[in-house]
Design a protein around this motif. Structure first.
Motif, short mmCIF file in Angstrom:
data_model
loop_
_atom_site.label_atom_id
_atom_site.label_comp_id
_atom_site.label_asym_id
_atom_site.label_seq_id
_atom_site.Cartn_x
_atom_site.Cartn_y
_atom_site.Cartn_z
N SER A 1 -0.05 -4.38 7.11
CA SER A 1 0.84 -5.28 6.38
C SER A 1 0.19 -5.67 5.07
O SER A 1 -1.00 -5.96 5.00
CB SER A 1 1.14 -6.52 7.22
OG SER A 1 -0.06 -7.15 7.63
N CYS A 2 0.97 -5.62 4.01
CA CYS A 2 0.44 -5.88 2.67
C CYS A 2 -0.18 -7.27 2.61
O CYS A 2 0.48 -8.27 2.89
CB CYS A 2 1.56 -5.74 1.64
SG CYS A 2 1.02 -6.04 -0.07
N ASP A 3 -1.47 -7.33 2.24
CA ASP A 3 -2.14 -8.64 2.21
C ASP A 3 -1.85 -9.40 0.93
O ASP A 3 -2.30 -10.53 0.77
CB ASP A 3 -3.66 -8.46 2.40
CG ASP A 3 -4.29 -7.66 1.27
OD1 ASP A 3 -3.57 -6.89 0.60
OD2 ASP A 3 -5.51 -7.80 1.05
N ILE A 4 -1.10 -8.79 0.01
CA ILE A 4 -0.72 -9.49 -1.22
C ILE A 4 0.55 -10.32 -1.02
O ILE A 4 0.62 -11.49 -1.38
CB ILE A 4 -0.53 -8.48 -2.38
CG1 ILE A 4 -1.87 -7.80 -2.70
CG2 ILE A 4 0.04 -9.18 -3.62
CD1 ILE A 4 -1.76 -6.76 -3.80
N CYS A 5 1.54 -9.70 -0.38
CA CYS A 5 2.82 -10.39 -0.17
C CYS A 5 3.01 -10.85 1.27
O CYS A 5 4.03 -11.46 1.60
CB CYS A 5 3.98 -9.50 -0.59
SG CYS A 5 4.14 -8.01 0.43
N CYS B 1 3.09 -2.87 -2.72
CA CYS B 1 3.46 -2.10 -1.50
C CYS B 1 4.80 -1.41 -1.67
O CYS B 1 5.38 -0.95 -0.68
CB CYS B 1 3.47 -3.02 -0.29
SG CYS B 1 4.70 -4.34 -0.35
N LYS B 2 5.29 -1.34 -2.90
CA LYS B 2 6.57 -0.70 -3.21
C LYS B 2 7.72 -1.32 -2.41
O LYS B 2 8.62 -0.62 -1.93
CB LYS B 2 6.48 0.81 -2.97
CG LYS B 2 5.44 1.49 -3.83
CD LYS B 2 5.36 2.98 -3.55
CE LYS B 2 4.27 3.62 -4.41
NZ LYS B 2 4.16 5.09 -4.15
N GLU B 3 7.64 -2.63 -2.26
CA GLU B 3 8.68 -3.44 -1.60
C GLU B 3 8.85 -3.11 -0.11
O GLU B 3 9.81 -3.56 0.52
CB GLU B 3 10.05 -3.26 -2.31
CG GLU B 3 10.01 -3.55 -3.80
CD GLU B 3 9.58 -4.99 -4.13
OE1 GLU B 3 9.79 -5.85 -3.28
OE2 GLU B 3 9.06 -5.20 -5.24
N GLU C 1 -0.49 2.13 3.32
CA GLU C 1 -1.21 3.14 4.12
C GLU C 1 -2.71 3.06 3.83
O GLU C 1 -3.13 2.96 2.67
CB GLU C 1 -0.69 4.53 3.77
CG GLU C 1 -1.43 5.66 4.49
CD GLU C 1 -1.08 7.01 3.93
OE1 GLU C 1 -1.95 7.90 3.94
OE2 GLU C 1 0.07 7.19 3.46
N ILE C 2 -3.55 3.12 4.88
CA ILE C 2 -4.99 3.06 4.65
C ILE C 2 -5.79 4.18 5.33
O ILE C 2 -6.91 4.46 4.91
CB ILE C 2 -5.59 1.70 5.09
CG1 ILE C 2 -5.49 1.50 6.60
CG2 ILE C 2 -4.95 0.55 4.33
CD1 ILE C 2 -6.36 0.36 7.11
N LEU C 3 -5.24 4.85 6.35
CA LEU C 3 -6.05 5.88 7.01
C LEU C 3 -5.19 6.82 7.84
O LEU C 3 -4.03 6.55 8.13
CB LEU C 3 -7.14 5.25 7.89
CG LEU C 3 -6.73 4.32 9.04
CD1 LEU C 3 -6.36 5.11 10.31
CD2 LEU C 3 -7.87 3.36 9.40
N GLY C 4 -5.80 7.95 8.23
CA GLY C 4 -5.20 8.90 9.15
C GLY C 4 -6.02 8.94 10.43
O GLY C 4 -7.23 8.68 10.42
#
Length: 341
Positions: free
Chosen positions: A260-264, A272-274, A279-282
Motif C-alpha cells: 500500500s502506497c505509504d505516501i497516500c 502510485c498512479k492513483e 510494486e516492490i518485488l517478485g
C-alpha cells in the motif's frame, strides 16, 4: 667587514627559536642562498688580496658557528608544535568539521539485511562475473529466452562458454544450493548489470537483494508471512501487501508483490498512479527443475525465493525521483542522508 662579522655572531648567539617555524625562519635569514652569509660571501669578493686570508678564516668560522647554532635550535625544537600557541585565541569557539554520511543505497541495504537476519536468514555473496549455467541454465531459463539476448545482458565471451556480467543475484542462490544441502535460508545482496538505456527510471547497473529458503514442507503461506513482516518493518506497521500472479522461469507459482502506497496511505496519488499500490518485488515457490539442477531432491524439499531492487526500496523510503542521483557521487545529495547514517 670584521666588525660586521662580529655583530652577526652576537646576533646569532642571541636568537631563541623554540618551535620549528622559528627555526626555519632562522635558516632562511642566515643560511639560504639569499641569506646574510651568502651576501657576506659576495662582499668578500671585493676585499683586497692582502686581507682575504684573515677575512676568509673569520667568514668560515662564522659559517660554522651559524650552522652549529642552527642544528642546536633544530634539535631543541624537534617534537614541539609547529604552531606558535601564543598566537592562538583560546577563548574562540570551536569550529565543527563536516562529517560524511553513508550512501542511501548502503543505508537501505543494511536495513533490509537486518530485517531478514532477524528472521533467521544469513548473507551469501558471489562473483559479479558469471557463467551462463549459474545465471540462466540452472535457473530454468529456456535456450531462446529473451534475457540471453545481447540487448539485455552484457556478455564478455560467447565461446566456448558464455561469460557475462550477472543480471541478477539468483546466481548466488544456485551456487549455494550446489554446495549445501537443505535447510538453506539466505539473502544475497549485490550489484547486477543489464544492458538498458540510462534514464531517471533505469540504469545499466543497480543493486538487488534476493532471498531463498529451502527445507521440508515450505509453503506459499510461509513466503507471504515473511514478506508481510518485511514490508511492515521497512515501511511501517500499517503497511498492507497484495500478491498478483506473474511468471518467472525459476519459480512456480510466481507472483509480484505490491505494498500500500505509504505516501497516500492507499487512497491513490500520482506516485502510485492513483491505484493505492506500489510494486516492490517478485517472488514464488522454487521450480522443481531448479532444485534438480542444483542436486536437491524436489520430492523431499520445497522452497521459496524472492528478489527486490534496493534502488526501488530507497526511492520509496526517501522519495528520490531520479535513479541517476545514486551513482553521481554528488556530495550535496549524499549530505541529505547524514541523519540516517
Amino acid at each position: 667587514m670584521i666588525n660586521k662579522i662580529e655583530a652577526i655572531r652576537e646576533e646569532v648567539n642571541a636568537v631563541k627559536a623554540e618551535i620549528p617555524a622559528k627555526v626555519e625562519e632562522f635558516r632562511i635569514k642566515y643560511l639560504s642562498k639569499k641569506g646574510i652569509l651568502a651576501s657576506l660571501m659576495e662582499e668578500f669578493r671585493t676585499v683586497p688580496a692582502d686581507q682575504k686570508r684573515e677575512l676568509g678564516q673569520k667568514l668560515n668560522q662564522l659559517k660554522n658557528f651559524v650552522t652549529e647554532r642552527y642544528n642546536i635550535l633544530k634539535e631543541n625544537a624537534a617534537g614541539t608544535s609547529a604552531i606558535d600557541v601564543s598566537s592562538i585565541d583560546l577563548t574562540r569557539s570551536a569550529t565543527s568539521f563536516p562529517v560524511g554520511a553513508r550512501h542511501p543505497i548502503s543505508i537501505v541495504r543494511n536495513d533490509i539485511i537486518r530485517i531478514f537476519s532477524d528472521m533467521g536468514f544469513t548473507v551469501a555473496e558471489g562473483p559479479e562475473i558469471e557463467d551462463d549455467w549459474h545465471v540462466f541454465s540452472s535457473l530454468n531459463f529456456p535456450a531462446d529466452h529473451p534475457a540471453r539476448d545481447m540487448q539485455d545482458t552484457f556478455f564478455i565471451t560467447r565461446n566456448p562458454i558464455d561469460v557475462l556480467l550477472r543480471t541478477h543475484t539468483s546466481s548466488v542462490q544456485t551456487r549455494t544450493m550446489e554446495k549445501n544441502q537443505p535447510p538453506i535460508r539466505i539473502v544475497c545482496p549485490g550489484r547486477v548489470y543489464r544492458n538498458e538505456a540510462i534514464s531517471a527510471r533505469a540504469h545499466c547497473f543497480f543493486h538487488q537483494i534476493e532471498g531463498l529458503y529451502i527445507d521440508k514442507n515450505v509453503s506459499f503461506a510461509d513466503l507471504r508471512q515473511v514478506l508481510l513482516n518485511f514490508a511492515r518493518q521497512m515501511f511501517g506497521p500499517e503497511t498492507k501487501i497484495r500478491l498478483r500472479p506473474s511468471y518467472f522461469p525459476f519459480t512456480e507459482p510466481s507472483a509480484e508483490m505490491d505494498i500500500s502506497c505509504d505516501i497516500c496511505g492507499g487512497k491513490g496519488c500520482p506516485f502510485c498512479k492513483e491505484t493505492g499500490w506500489v510494486e516492490i518485488l517478485g517472488c514464488g515457490m522454487v521450480d522443481p527443475n531448479v532444485l534438480k539442477a542444483c542436486g536437491i531432491d524436489p520430492e523431499v524439499y520445497s522452497g521459496y525465493a524472492f528478489g527486490l531492487g534496493i534502488e526501488r526500496i530507497t526511492n520509496l523510503k526517501y522519495k528520490v525521483k531520479d535513479l541517476r542521483m545514486f551513482s553521481e557521487n554528488d556530495v550535496r545529495f549524499l549530505a541529505e542522508f547524514e541523519s540516517a547514517r
